[in-house]
Design an enzyme around this catalytic site. Structure first.
Site, PDB file in Angstrom:
ATOM      1  CD  GLU A  39      -3.233  -0.212   0.190  1.00  9.52           C
ATOM      2  OE1 GLU A  39      -3.006   0.846  -0.438  1.00  9.52           O
ATOM      3  OE2 GLU A  39      -4.318  -0.796   0.120  1.00  9.52           O
ATOM      4  CD  GLU A  46      -2.602   5.242  -6.855  1.00  6.19           C
ATOM      5  OE1 GLU A  46      -3.143   6.063  -6.080  1.00  6.19           O
ATOM      6  OE2 GLU A  46      -3.157   4.196  -7.236  1.00  6.19           O
TER       7      GLU A  46
END
Length: 98
Positions: A39, A46
């Site tokens: 994560e 991102e």
């Protein structure tokens, strides 16, 4: 990330309730760490992709998709390990396995 956090809490609670072995604890903690690490990397990729490509670009989208896929693979792997560890305990608890 919240869903993974809640899942980790559920795993810890089940591990405590079923008194899993030290080896099983190590596997469960390792899987929790794997998913959280995935994560963090996903968020990093991102964020960096948004920085270098603020406008929509097909490769930027593919990069984000691949990072998200890595989280999915980590989560599925962790779920499989959890099932292998907890299924026998659950079956004994439900009196379906001796």
């Amino acid at each position: 990330m919240r869903l993974h956090g809640l899942s980790a809490l559920a795993v810890v609670a089940l591990g405590y309730a079923f008194r899993v072995s030290k080896t099983e604890w190590c596997l469960l903690v390792g899987c929790i760490g794997l998913v959280i690490t995935a994560e963090v990397f996903n968020t990093t990729i991102e964020t960096l992709t948004n920085l270098v490509s603020p406008k929509h670009h097909p490769l930027a989208g593919k990069t984000k998709d691949l990072a998200a896929a890595a989280v999915l693979v980590a989560a599925l792997t962790a779920a499989l390990v959890g099932a292998i560890i907890f299924l026998p305990y659950l079956l004994v608890f439900l009196k379906l396995y001796h």
